[in-house]
Design an enzyme around this catalytic site. Structure first.
Site, PDB file in Angstrom:
ATOM      1  N   ASP A  67       0.867  -1.177   0.000  1.00  0.00           N
ATOM      2  CA  ASP A  67       0.000   0.000   0.000  1.00  0.00           C
ATOM      3  C   ASP A  67       0.904   1.227   0.000  1.00  0.00           C
ATOM      4  O   ASP A  67       2.141   1.118  -0.138  1.00  0.00           O
ATOM      5  CB  ASP A  67      -1.002  -0.038   1.160  1.00  0.00           C
ATOM      6  CG  ASP A  67      -0.372   0.225   2.515  1.00  0.00           C
ATOM      7  OD1 ASP A  67       0.878   0.320   2.604  1.00  0.00           O
ATOM      8  OD2 ASP A  67      -1.113   0.344   3.511  1.00  0.00           O
ATOM      9  N   HIS A  68       0.300   2.404   0.167  1.00  0.00           N
ATOM     10  CA  HIS A  68       1.079   3.648   0.156  1.00  0.00           C
ATOM     11  C   HIS A  68       2.109   3.683   1.285  1.00  0.00           C
ATOM     12  O   HIS A  68       3.189   4.239   1.125  1.00  0.00           O
ATOM     13  CB  HIS A  68       0.138   4.854   0.261  1.00  0.00           C
ATOM     14  CG  HIS A  68      -0.798   4.769   1.437  1.00  0.00           C
ATOM     15  ND1 HIS A  68      -1.841   3.860   1.483  1.00  0.00           N
ATOM     16  CD2 HIS A  68      -0.826   5.441   2.609  1.00  0.00           C
ATOM     17  CE1 HIS A  68      -2.491   4.001   2.625  1.00  0.00           C
ATOM     18  NE2 HIS A  68      -1.893   4.939   3.334  1.00  0.00           N
ATOM     19  N   CYS A 109       3.337  -3.005   4.008  1.00  0.00           N
ATOM     20  CA  CYS A 109       2.510  -1.842   4.348  1.00  0.00           C
ATOM     21  C   CYS A 109       3.263  -1.052   5.417  1.00  0.00           C
ATOM     22  O   CYS A 109       4.476  -1.232   5.574  1.00  0.00           O
ATOM     23  CB  CYS A 109       1.100  -2.255   4.767  1.00  0.00           C
ATOM     24  SG  CYS A 109       0.974  -3.283   6.236  1.00  0.00           S
ATOM     25  N   GLY A 110       2.571  -0.191   6.129  1.00  0.00           N
ATOM     26  CA  GLY A 110       3.278   0.612   7.115  1.00  0.00           C
ATOM     27  C   GLY A 110       3.879  -0.229   8.220  1.00  0.00           C
ATOM     28  O   GLY A 110       5.050  -0.082   8.583  1.00  0.00           O
ATOM     29  N   THR A 111       3.069  -1.129   8.760  1.00  0.00           N
ATOM     30  CA  THR A 111       3.520  -1.986   9.853  1.00  0.00           C
ATOM     31  C   THR A 111       3.744  -3.432   9.431  1.00  0.00           C
ATOM     32  O   THR A 111       4.382  -4.197  10.161  1.00  0.00           O
ATOM     33  CB  THR A 111       2.458  -2.023  10.964  1.00  0.00           C
ATOM     34  OG1 THR A 111       1.235  -2.519  10.385  1.00  0.00           O
ATOM     35  CG2 THR A 111       2.228  -0.641  11.564  1.00  0.00           C
ATOM     36  N   GLY A 112       3.155  -3.847   8.340  1.00  0.00           N
ATOM     37  CA  GLY A 112       3.141  -5.256   7.935  1.00  0.00           C
ATOM     38  C   GLY A 112       1.970  -6.010   8.548  1.00  0.00           C
ATOM     39  O   GLY A 112       1.650  -7.124   8.118  1.00  0.00           O
ATOM     40  N   GLY A 148      -1.470  -5.233   8.771  1.00  0.00           N
ATOM     41  CA  GLY A 148      -2.671  -5.350   7.955  1.00  0.00           C
ATOM     42  C   GLY A 148      -2.481  -6.333   6.818  1.00  0.00           C
ATOM     43  O   GLY A 148      -3.361  -7.162   6.546  1.00  0.00           O
ATOM     44  N   MET A 149      -1.347  -6.255   6.159  1.00  0.00           N
ATOM     45  CA  MET A 149      -1.069  -7.170   5.047  1.00  0.00           C
ATOM     46  C   MET A 149      -1.049  -8.621   5.516  1.00  0.00           C
ATOM     47  O   MET A 149      -1.605  -9.505   4.855  1.00  0.00           O
ATOM     48  CB  MET A 149       0.266  -6.821   4.386  1.00  0.00           C
ATOM     49  CG  MET A 149       0.234  -5.582   3.534  1.00  0.00           C
ATOM     50  SD  MET A 149      -0.895  -5.738   2.125  1.00  0.00           S
ATOM     51  CE  MET A 149      -0.299  -4.370   1.098  1.00  0.00           C
ATOM     52  N   HIS A 164      10.618 -23.674   9.233  1.00  0.00           N
ATOM     53  CA  HIS A 164       9.617 -24.357  10.062  1.00  0.00           C
ATOM     54  C   HIS A 164       8.186 -24.166   9.566  1.00  0.00           C
ATOM     55  O   HIS A 164       7.349 -25.036   9.772  1.00  0.00           O
ATOM     56  CB  HIS A 164       9.698 -23.861  11.507  1.00  0.00           C
ATOM     57  CG  HIS A 164      10.868 -24.432  12.250  1.00  0.00           C
ATOM     58  ND1 HIS A 164      10.971 -24.401  13.628  1.00  0.00           N
ATOM     59  CD2 HIS A 164      11.988 -25.042  11.806  1.00  0.00           C
ATOM     60  CE1 HIS A 164      12.110 -24.974  14.003  1.00  0.00           C
ATOM     61  NE2 HIS A 164      12.759 -25.363  12.914  1.00  0.00           N
ATOM     62  N   ARG A 219       8.484 -33.086  10.647  1.00  0.00           N
ATOM     63  CA  ARG A 219       7.492 -32.754  11.684  1.00  0.00           C
ATOM     64  C   ARG A 219       6.843 -31.397  11.431  1.00  0.00           C
ATOM     65  O   ARG A 219       5.699 -31.167  11.834  1.00  0.00           O
ATOM     66  CB  ARG A 219       8.138 -32.783  13.069  1.00  0.00           C
ATOM     67  CG  ARG A 219       9.162 -31.692  13.318  1.00  0.00           C
ATOM     68  CD  ARG A 219       9.858 -31.880  14.661  1.00  0.00           C
ATOM     69  NE  ARG A 219      10.703 -30.764  15.034  1.00  0.00           N
ATOM     70  CZ  ARG A 219      11.930 -30.545  14.567  1.00  0.00           C
ATOM     71  NH1 ARG A 219      12.464 -31.387  13.701  1.00  0.00           N
ATOM     72  NH2 ARG A 219      12.635 -29.509  14.962  1.00  0.00           N
ATOM     73  N   HIS A 220       7.539 -30.534  10.727  1.00  0.00           N
ATOM     74  CA  HIS A 220       6.973 -29.208  10.443  1.00  0.00           C
ATOM     75  C   HIS A 220       5.857 -29.300   9.417  1.00  0.00           C
ATOM     76  O   HIS A 220       4.883 -28.554   9.476  1.00  0.00           O
ATOM     77  CB  HIS A 220       8.075 -28.260   9.984  1.00  0.00           C
ATOM     78  CG  HIS A 220       9.172 -28.137  10.995  1.00  0.00           C
ATOM     79  ND1 HIS A 220       8.952 -27.627  12.255  1.00  0.00           N
ATOM     80  CD2 HIS A 220      10.484 -28.511  10.945  1.00  0.00           C
ATOM     81  CE1 HIS A 220      10.087 -27.667  12.934  1.00  0.00           C
ATOM     82  NE2 HIS A 220      11.025 -28.208  12.171  1.00  0.00           N
TER      83      HIS A 220
END
Ligand code: RB5
Length: 143
Positions: free
Chosen positions: A8-9, A65-68, A70-71, A98, A132-133
């Site tokens: 995003d912006h 995005c700004g924080t990551g 929301g995405m 993992h 196992r992962h």
């Protein structure tokens, strides 16, 4: 590897830098936008990248995005998507080894360009450990 990238912006400038880095690393990068700092809604860009992965048009995705936050929240609503919000080298590596993350999320307002480039380098080069992962991933993949 074919990679779909979007932002995003709030993530536009970092997305452009990471797009160029991924190309320099030899990957084929499809940029779904956004294409300026004009405000857009991050779920719309998340949808475009997730659909590229779901259809096989891309093997991996990167969303910024700004924080990551929301995405990553939006992307993890999509079937077959395992989105990892990473702000450091260790979680980036572990998200591949993992969790077999097929989508990397970052926050432009959280990480600097140097850390972000390190994250991308390790995330694109680390392999899933399986075993196992894989069992654990299967346990939440039908939810
Ligand atoms: C946009 O201002 C901001 O909310 C967005 O980029 C992201 O941080 C949302 O999670």
């Amino acid at each position: 590897m074919k990679i779909a990238i979007g932002s995003d912006h709030g993530g536009f400038h970092l997305k452009e830098a990471i797009r160029i880095l991924a190309q320099e690393l030899g990957h084929t990068v499809e940029n779904v936008g956004c294409f300026s700092t004009e405000a857009v809604n991050y779920p719309d860009l998340a949808q475009l990248v997730c659909e590229k992965i779901q259809t096989g048009a891309a093997e991996r995705g990167i969303l910024i995005c700004g924080t990551g936050l929301g995405m990553s929240m939006a992307a993890n609503k999509y079937k077959f998507i395992r989105a990892a919000l990473c702000h450091d080298h260790y979680t980036a590596r572990m998200s591949r080894e993992h969790n077999n993350a097929n989508l990397l999320c970052m926050g432009e307002r959280v990480v600097g360009i140097g850390v972000a480039e390190d994250i991308v380098r390790v995330w694109l080069s680390s392999e899933f450990s399986g075993g196992r992962h894989q069992t654990r991933i299967a346990l939440f993949s039908q939810c």
